[in-house]
Design a protein around this motif. Structure first.
Motif, short mmCIF file in Angstrom:
data_model
loop_
_atom_site.label_atom_id
_atom_site.label_comp_id
_atom_site.label_asym_id
_atom_site.label_seq_id
_atom_site.Cartn_x
_atom_site.Cartn_y
_atom_site.Cartn_z
N ALA A 182 37.45 -1.54 -25.24
CA ALA A 182 36.86 -0.51 -26.09
C ALA A 182 35.33 -0.60 -26.04
O ALA A 182 34.77 -1.69 -25.89
CB ALA A 182 37.34 -0.68 -27.52
N PRO A 183 34.65 0.55 -26.17
CA PRO A 183 33.18 0.54 -26.15
C PRO A 183 32.57 -0.38 -27.20
O PRO A 183 31.51 -0.98 -26.96
CB PRO A 183 32.81 2.00 -26.41
CG PRO A 183 34.00 2.78 -25.97
CD PRO A 183 35.18 1.92 -26.27
N SER A 184 33.20 -0.50 -28.37
CA SER A 184 32.66 -1.37 -29.42
C SER A 184 32.64 -2.82 -28.96
O SER A 184 31.73 -3.58 -29.30
CB SER A 184 33.49 -1.24 -30.69
OG SER A 184 34.86 -1.59 -30.45
N VAL A 185 33.64 -3.22 -28.17
CA VAL A 185 33.67 -4.59 -27.66
C VAL A 185 32.52 -4.82 -26.68
O VAL A 185 31.87 -5.86 -26.71
CB VAL A 185 35.03 -4.87 -26.97
CG1 VAL A 185 35.03 -6.25 -26.33
CG2 VAL A 185 36.17 -4.74 -27.96
N VAL A 186 32.28 -3.83 -25.83
CA VAL A 186 31.17 -3.94 -24.89
C VAL A 186 29.85 -4.05 -25.66
O VAL A 186 28.98 -4.86 -25.32
CB VAL A 186 31.13 -2.72 -23.94
CG1 VAL A 186 29.95 -2.85 -22.97
CG2 VAL A 186 32.43 -2.61 -23.17
N LEU A 187 29.70 -3.22 -26.71
CA LEU A 187 28.47 -3.24 -27.49
C LEU A 187 28.25 -4.58 -28.16
O LEU A 187 27.16 -5.17 -28.08
CB LEU A 187 28.51 -2.12 -28.54
CG LEU A 187 27.33 -2.07 -29.51
CD1 LEU A 187 26.02 -1.89 -28.76
CD2 LEU A 187 27.53 -0.94 -30.53
N PHE A 188 29.26 -5.09 -28.83
CA PHE A 188 29.12 -6.38 -29.52
C PHE A 188 28.89 -7.51 -28.53
O PHE A 188 28.13 -8.45 -28.81
CB PHE A 188 30.36 -6.66 -30.36
CG PHE A 188 30.46 -5.79 -31.58
CD1 PHE A 188 29.36 -5.59 -32.40
CD2 PHE A 188 31.65 -5.15 -31.91
CE1 PHE A 188 29.43 -4.77 -33.52
CE2 PHE A 188 31.74 -4.34 -33.03
CZ PHE A 188 30.62 -4.14 -33.84
N THR A 189 29.53 -7.44 -27.38
CA THR A 189 29.29 -8.44 -26.35
C THR A 189 27.85 -8.39 -25.88
O THR A 189 27.20 -9.44 -25.67
CB THR A 189 30.23 -8.22 -25.16
OG1 THR A 189 31.59 -8.28 -25.61
CG2 THR A 189 30.01 -9.28 -24.08
N GLY A 190 27.32 -7.18 -25.70
CA GLY A 190 25.92 -7.03 -25.27
C GLY A 190 24.94 -7.54 -26.31
O GLY A 190 23.94 -8.19 -25.98
N VAL A 191 25.21 -7.27 -27.59
CA VAL A 191 24.34 -7.76 -28.66
C VAL A 191 24.37 -9.29 -28.71
O VAL A 191 23.34 -9.95 -28.87
CB VAL A 191 24.75 -7.16 -30.01
CG1 VAL A 191 23.98 -7.82 -31.15
CG2 VAL A 191 24.51 -5.65 -30.02
N ALA A 192 25.58 -9.86 -28.58
CA ALA A 192 25.70 -11.31 -28.57
C ALA A 192 24.95 -11.91 -27.38
O ALA A 192 24.27 -12.94 -27.50
CB ALA A 192 27.17 -11.71 -28.51
N GLY A 193 25.06 -11.26 -26.22
CA GLY A 193 24.33 -11.73 -25.05
C GLY A 193 22.83 -11.65 -25.25
O GLY A 193 22.08 -12.52 -24.80
N LEU A 194 22.37 -10.59 -25.93
CA LEU A 194 20.95 -10.42 -26.21
C LEU A 194 20.44 -11.58 -27.06
O LEU A 194 19.43 -12.23 -26.72
CB LEU A 194 20.73 -9.09 -26.92
CG LEU A 194 19.29 -8.65 -27.25
CD1 LEU A 194 19.23 -7.14 -27.40
CD2 LEU A 194 18.76 -9.30 -28.52
N LEU A 195 21.12 -11.86 -28.19
CA LEU A 195 20.65 -12.90 -29.10
C LEU A 195 20.75 -14.29 -28.47
O LEU A 195 19.80 -15.09 -28.54
CB LEU A 195 21.46 -12.85 -30.40
CG LEU A 195 21.25 -11.61 -31.26
CD1 LEU A 195 22.21 -11.61 -32.44
CD2 LEU A 195 19.80 -11.55 -31.75
N ALA A 196 21.88 -14.57 -27.84
CA ALA A 196 22.07 -15.88 -27.23
C ALA A 196 21.05 -16.11 -26.11
O ALA A 196 20.43 -17.18 -26.02
CB ALA A 196 23.49 -16.01 -26.70
N GLY A 197 20.86 -15.11 -25.27
CA GLY A 197 19.92 -15.25 -24.17
C GLY A 197 18.48 -15.37 -24.62
O GLY A 197 17.71 -16.18 -24.09
N ALA A 198 18.09 -14.56 -25.62
CA ALA A 198 16.71 -14.60 -26.11
C ALA A 198 16.39 -15.96 -26.73
O ALA A 198 15.32 -16.53 -26.49
CB ALA A 198 16.48 -13.49 -27.12
#
Length: 383
Positions: A182-198
């Protein structure tokens, strides 16, 4: 600095060219040269207006050399020198940037412009003038190098952070999106990747820069020898051993030890000289490693720029798009950002902006392609 083209060779070349009637092609070419020389001289004057000391004098010297080149083309063109055409777009852009910024970015562009001079391949250009342009490139390269050293640490962290955010989160979004979740899963995964990576980038950059500075400081000479020197015995002391350990020859080590003990007079020691108030003592060298940058600045730059870069691939999902439409738009947005950051690095490094931009694009899309294929395979297996 000598960049004069007023020698006998230049004068003879000008007289010879002026004696023959120029062709229409030559007139057009010379008028373009004239317009560019006028623009380049103004660029250097605009940058000089924001500088002080030696840098200002160097830039004004370059402007004066461009004025001599301008006069050369006016002499050749005669009446055709009136109302010269607009300079090339590149030089118009440089002039506009110089008036606004007057920074290392403009100097890097000016360096690139000097390196692309057509004079070396034009038989109508005196050899002295072509040599001037080659020297101008080296002068501007030296000026730009000073600015590059000052921003090297934070700029490196910012560029690496932005590119890592773009590439890593694009690869993550492409891989997860390809599985068909689902698109929501992709979005939350991207946000998690943003915070973890930053956070990871900021922590890693802080530790890296702080460790590098500490290692360099640990290897630098201290002022212990200066404080202890007055109590040492001239006939039996270990001060010479200090300088031998730093790599000096036996003769130089003995000479330096005698200086420290006060038996030789030398005020040339950069680590123990007159302070601005006239007193003697250790000089503050806190900026000795300015090219490395501050650990906090590097960490902050890495966090912010990684976050900005990582935000771009998830923008389509933030605006409610899904499926292949969101993935394609993410590719387009990230591709544009990679081209921009690669081009900026190319400009500041004095190399081809296009080559650097395409290299960044290829790396980013290559990583995204690999994770997309893996996501398709994983999604097919799960399905």
């Amino acid at each position: 600095m000598s960049t004069s083209t007023d020698g006998p060779d230049s004068a003879d070349a000008t007289a010879a060219a002026a004696s023959a009637a120029p062709t229409p092609q030559q007139i057009r070419r010379w008028r373009r040269y004239l317009a560019d020389e006028i623009a380049e001289g103004q660029i250097y004057r605009d940058i000089a207006a924001r500088r002080h000391g030696v840098e200002r004098e160097i830039l004004l010297g370059l402007a004066e050399a461009e004025k001599r080149h301008e006069q050369h083309w006016r002499t050749l063109l005669g009446k055709h020198a009136e109302n010269p055409p607009r300079p090339s777009f590149h030089r118009l852009l440089l002039r506009w940037l110089a008036r606004i910024f007057g920074s290392v970015f403009v100097l890097a562009l000016a360096q690139r412009a000097e390196s692309d001079s057509p004079y070396a391949k034009d038989s109508d250009v005196p050899e002295g003038m072509a040599a001037d342009e080659a020297i101008h490139e080296e002068v501007v390269r030296g000026l730009a190098a000073r600015g590059r050293e000052q921003l090297a640490g934070s700029f490196r962290a910012a560029v690496f952070g932005a590119n890592d955010g773009l590439v890593s989160n694009l690869a993550l979004v492409m891989g997860i999106g390809a599985t068909g979740v689902a698109p929501s899963v992709v979005l939350f995964t991207g946000v998690a990747g943003l915070l973890a990576g930053a956070l990871s980038m900021a922590a890693g950059e802080f530790v890296s820069v702080r460790s590098q500075r500490e290692l360099l400081e640990a290897s630098s000479p201290t002022h212990v020898t200066l404080e202890a020197a007055e109590y040492l015995d001239i006939d039996a002391n270990e001060l010479e051993l200090v300088y031998l350990a730093r790599g000096m020859s036996e003769e130089d080590a003995k000479h330096r030890a005698l200086e420290r003990l006060g038996y030789l007079n030398c005020d040339c020691n950069p680590k123990y000289s007159a302070r601005p108030d006239g007193s003697k003592g250790p000089v503050d060298h806190s900026d000795d490693y300015a090219e490395i940058g501050s650990a906090w600045t590097a960490a902050g730059s890495s966090f912010c720029f990684f976050a900005v870069g990582a935000l771009i691939p998830i923008l389509p999902y933030l605006f409610g798009l899904a499926g292949m439409t969101a993935l394609v738009l993410a590719l387009v947005l990230v591709g544009g950002a990679l081209l921009f950051t690669g081009g900026v690095v190319g400009v500041l490094s004095g190399s081809s902006p296009m080559a650097r931009a395409l290299r960044q694009l290829a790396i980013g899309f290559g990583a995204a392609g690999v994770t997309y294929v893996l996501g398709l395979l994983f999604g097919a297996q799960v399905g």
